[in-house]
Design a protein around this motif. Structure first.
Motif, PDB file in Angstrom:
ATOM      1  N   LEU A 145     116.018  34.134 133.511  1.00  0.00           N
ATOM      2  CA  LEU A 145     116.224  33.499 132.208  1.00  0.00           C
ATOM      3  C   LEU A 145     115.221  32.375 131.966  1.00  0.00           C
ATOM      4  O   LEU A 145     114.830  32.125 130.818  1.00  0.00           O
ATOM      5  N   LEU A 146     114.800  31.712 133.045  1.00  0.00           N
ATOM      6  CA  LEU A 146     113.835  30.628 132.904  1.00  0.00           C
ATOM      7  C   LEU A 146     112.530  31.116 132.277  1.00  0.00           C
ATOM      8  O   LEU A 146     111.846  30.349 131.585  1.00  0.00           O
ATOM      9  N   GLN A 147     112.204  32.391 132.479  1.00  0.00           N
ATOM     10  CA  GLN A 147     110.931  32.913 131.966  1.00  0.00           C
ATOM     11  C   GLN A 147     110.885  32.889 130.441  1.00  0.00           C
ATOM     12  O   GLN A 147     109.794  32.899 129.851  1.00  0.00           O
ATOM     13  N   ALA A 148     112.037  32.821 129.794  1.00  0.00           N
ATOM     14  CA  ALA A 148     112.054  32.728 128.332  1.00  0.00           C
ATOM     15  C   ALA A 148     111.380  31.461 127.839  1.00  0.00           C
ATOM     16  O   ALA A 148     110.943  31.392 126.688  1.00  0.00           O
ATOM     17  N   ALA A 149     111.265  30.443 128.721  1.00  0.00           N
ATOM     18  CA  ALA A 149     110.602  29.209 128.328  1.00  0.00           C
ATOM     19  C   ALA A 149     109.129  29.435 128.005  1.00  0.00           C
ATOM     20  O   ALA A 149     108.523  28.629 127.297  1.00  0.00           O
ATOM     21  N   GLY A 193     112.651  38.916 132.007  1.00  0.00           N
ATOM     22  CA  GLY A 193     112.328  37.854 132.954  1.00  0.00           C
ATOM     23  C   GLY A 193     112.096  38.388 134.354  1.00  0.00           C
ATOM     24  O   GLY A 193     111.190  37.935 135.055  1.00  0.00           O
ATOM     25  N   GLU A 194     112.909  39.353 134.773  1.00  0.00           N
ATOM     26  CA  GLU A 194     112.705  39.955 136.095  1.00  0.00           C
ATOM     27  C   GLU A 194     111.359  40.658 136.170  1.00  0.00           C
ATOM     28  O   GLU A 194     110.670  40.592 137.200  1.00  0.00           O
ATOM     29  N   ARG A 195     110.969  41.326 135.099  1.00  0.00           N
ATOM     30  CA  ARG A 195     109.665  41.989 135.088  1.00  0.00           C
ATOM     31  C   ARG A 195     108.544  40.963 135.183  1.00  0.00           C
ATOM     32  O   ARG A 195     107.542  41.182 135.873  1.00  0.00           O
ATOM     33  N   ARG A 196     108.697  39.836 134.496  1.00  0.00           N
ATOM     34  CA  ARG A 196     107.669  38.793 134.563  1.00  0.00           C
ATOM     35  C   ARG A 196     107.577  38.202 135.966  1.00  0.00           C
ATOM     36  O   ARG A 196     106.487  37.883 136.448  1.00  0.00           O
ATOM     37  N   PRO A 371     109.605  22.670 137.001  1.00  0.00           N
ATOM     38  CA  PRO A 371     109.421  24.117 136.814  1.00  0.00           C
ATOM     39  C   PRO A 371     109.348  24.552 135.360  1.00  0.00           C
ATOM     40  O   PRO A 371     108.673  25.541 135.044  1.00  0.00           O
ATOM     41  N   LEU A 372     110.034  23.822 134.459  1.00  0.00           N
ATOM     42  CA  LEU A 372     109.952  24.182 133.032  1.00  0.00           C
ATOM     43  C   LEU A 372     108.528  24.072 132.517  1.00  0.00           C
ATOM     44  O   LEU A 372     108.053  24.916 131.749  1.00  0.00           O
ATOM     45  N   ARG A 373     107.809  23.007 132.948  1.00  0.00           N
ATOM     46  CA  ARG A 373     106.434  22.821 132.475  1.00  0.00           C
ATOM     47  C   ARG A 373     105.522  23.931 132.988  1.00  0.00           C
ATOM     48  O   ARG A 373     104.616  24.381 132.284  1.00  0.00           O
ATOM     49  N   ALA A 374     105.754  24.392 134.207  1.00  0.00           N
ATOM     50  CA  ALA A 374     104.934  25.478 134.744  1.00  0.00           C
ATOM     51  C   ALA A 374     105.130  26.761 133.945  1.00  0.00           C
ATOM     52  O   ALA A 374     104.167  27.452 133.611  1.00  0.00           O
ATOM     53  N   VAL A 375     106.384  27.074 133.613  1.00  0.00           N
ATOM     54  CA  VAL A 375     106.670  28.307 132.879  1.00  0.00           C
ATOM     55  C   VAL A 375     106.191  28.199 131.441  1.00  0.00           C
ATOM     56  O   VAL A 375     105.617  29.149 130.891  1.00  0.00           O
ATOM     57  N   GLU A 376     106.427  27.058 130.807  1.00  0.00           N
ATOM     58  CA  GLU A 376     105.985  26.878 129.418  1.00  0.00           C
ATOM     59  C   GLU A 376     104.482  27.071 129.269  1.00  0.00           C
ATOM     60  O   GLU A 376     104.010  27.685 128.309  1.00  0.00           O
ATOM     61  N   THR A 377     103.722  26.526 130.222  1.00  0.00           N
ATOM     62  CA  THR A 377     102.262  26.518 130.091  1.00  0.00           C
ATOM     63  C   THR A 377     101.583  27.680 130.808  1.00  0.00           C
ATOM     64  O   THR A 377     100.424  27.985 130.508  1.00  0.00           O
ATOM     65  N   GLY A 378     102.270  28.314 131.764  1.00  0.00           N
ATOM     66  CA  GLY A 378     101.625  29.335 132.576  1.00  0.00           C
ATOM     67  C   GLY A 378     100.638  28.752 133.572  1.00  0.00           C
ATOM     68  O   GLY A 378      99.747  29.458 134.054  1.00  0.00           O
ATOM     69  N   LEU A 379     100.812  27.467 133.929  1.00  0.00           N
ATOM     70  CA  LEU A 379      99.900  26.794 134.851  1.00  0.00           C
ATOM     71  C   LEU A 379     100.613  26.413 136.147  1.00  0.00           C
ATOM     72  O   LEU A 379     101.823  26.188 136.166  1.00  0.00           O
ATOM     73  N   TRP A 380      99.847  26.326 137.226  1.00  0.00           N
ATOM     74  CA  TRP A 380     100.354  25.739 138.460  1.00  0.00           C
ATOM     75  C   TRP A 380     100.545  24.245 138.237  1.00  0.00           C
ATOM     76  O   TRP A 380      99.768  23.600 137.523  1.00  0.00           O
TER      77      TRP A 380
END
Length: 471
Positions: A145-149, A193-196, A371-380
């Protein structure tokens, strides 16, 4: 049972469940169940004011149970901060109650949007800006679900959670269609999200070292700094720079850390009370040359009153590629990291200070936001904290290296720097806060005009003479 007792019990239980959704418990389904209980109570409220009172109770208990550590920081004034957190749910209750009866689907959507607007308003209130305990952060442990961010961001997750709670509140009344529809959406989001999560991050491997120490002793930190790491991050405030000696101090620091092969990000601050207070990070090359500087964007309320926030963060060009820097409290907000990603940053380096005296609960809550910032931006995200938790986080929000609370040492890992495309949230997320605040303002205006109309009706009720004349 007495209806008042039922309503207040629901509201109190909601506040306790909201606390359960966050560290140290991190029971993320409570982020949906708690709003359901609160909204059930609000639907049973007799007036908007009563709904607001129920929201205030839930909000106060939520803050007090989640943040008892504020007593270590502010003493007896912590109660005032808990009350500040109660204002948002109180306003939410008043506004949503006035929308009840205008259609179930509108009510469900309004619940999510108004809650997101309330959180966004709290995060942008001048002098009191605080995004802490925004509901979307509760989904950090819910990987799929976090991947929706990556699409809807922090406030989108908050809105989705409260809309889900509103649908459950309606289901308790026998109106199950909204709950069924949102369950299907949640199932699809989980599957996507699981696929991502199955997609492995790609890019050039870069060795990262996160130095964790709260000594404020640059010689000690320099001795701890690995010379073979390609990116090293120190905590916030570790280099106290005397006024008028910025260049000489930086040269001294370059000498202490000589022999490095990579980029060093140093958390620093001026220590001259006669000069303007500055909280910043230097980005230094392997030869000690200054590659760039980031000034803190979001000062901490009540603690950094002398600090003027920097509103235009930009990546620093380095041999590794553009490096985005966020300092401690900056990372709690969605705007800085999103802007840096949109401007080409390939990794986020985060000097952070959380004093050990604030306790492990504060540290775990603060760490849960990154972790939210990593998912939102796609960055490490490479976050070096003074007393924990120092973390290296991949673009899916997974922690790949960590040094926990009160530890001293170096957390090491490998990040993959890529030139991949932007996440949808980076591309359009700048709209989320303005739109949610606009929706909140529209609801406030509607409530005010409605209250004025009701008052005018009570002061000047329709005359029965016209009715009698017609009869």
């Amino acid at each position: 049972m007495n209806p008042d007792i039922v309503r207040w019990s629901y509201a109190a239980a909601s506040g306790a469940l909201l606390a359960l959704a966050f560290p140290p418990y991190s029971v993320w389904p409570a982020a949906v169940l708690a709003p359901a209980l609160l909204l059930r109570a609000m639907r049973r409220a007799e007036t908007p004011q009563q709904a607001g009172d129920l929201g205030a109770l839930a909000g106060f208990l939520f803050a007090a149970l989640s943040m008892p550590w504020l007593r270590f920081v502010f003493g007896p004034f912590a109660a005032g901060l808990w009350a500040f957190f109660a204002l948002g749910p109180a306003l939410f209750g008043v506004l949503l109650k006035r929308l009840q009866g205008r259609g179930d689907w509108l009510w469900v959507a309004a619940a999510g949007v108004l809650w997101a607007g309330m959180e966004a308003a709290r995060a942008h209130l001048p002098g009191l800006a605080c995004p802490w305990l925004s509901l979307g952060y509760a989904f950090a442990p819910a990987g799929p679900l976090l991947q929706a961010a990556s699409v809807i961001g922090l406030y989108g997750l908050s809105a989705a959670a409260v809309a889900g709670g509103a649908a459950l509140a309606l289901a308790a009344e026998g109106k199950r269609i909204p709950a069924g529809a949102l369950a299907i959406v949640a199932g699809l989001a989980w599957g996507l999200g699981e696929r991502r999560l199955e997609l492995k991050p790609q890019g050039r491997p870069v060795s990262v070292a996160l130095v964790q120490d709260e000594s404020y002793d640059v010689e000690r930190l320099a001795a701890m700094t690995p010379r073979d790491a390609e990116l090293v991050v120190w905590p916030e405030y570790q280099a106290g720079v005397p006024g008028g000696m910025v260049d000489r101090y930086r040269e001294h620091l370059a000498g202490l850390t000589s022999g490095r092969k990579g980029v060093l990000v140093v958390g620093a601050a001026t220590v001259d009370e006669q000069a303007p207070f500055e909280n910043f990070a230097w980005v230094l090359g392997s030869d000690g040359a200054l590659l760039g500087r980031h000034d803190k964007q979001h000062p901490i309320p009540f603690m950094e009153g002398r600090l003027k926030g920097h509103s235009d963060p930009r990546p620093v060009a380095t041999p590794l590629g553009p490096v985005g820097v966020q300092i401690c409290y900056d990372l709690d907000f969605e705007d800085g990291s999103r802007r840096l990603a949109s401007r080409g940053a390939r990794i986020l380096a985060v000097p952070n200070l959380d004093p050990a005296s604030w306790g492990p609960l504060q540290h775990s809550q603060h760490s849960g936001m990154a972790p939210l910032r990593a998912v939102e931006t796609g960055l490490w995200v490479a976050k070096a904290a003074s007393s924990g938790d120092s973390m290296l986080i991949d673009p899916r929000g997974r922690v790949t290296a960590r040094l926990g609370f009160a530890g001293r040492g170096v957390a090491r890992g490998t990040a993959l720097l890529s030139d991949g495309g932007l996440t949808p949230y980076v591309a359009w997320g700048w709209l989320v806060v303005p739109l949610s605040l606009l929706a909140l303002a529209a609801a406030v205006a509607d409530a005010l005009f409605g209250a004025l109309r009701e008052r005018a009706f009570l002061v000047y009720p329709p005359s029965p003479l016209g009715v009698e004349a017609e009869s």
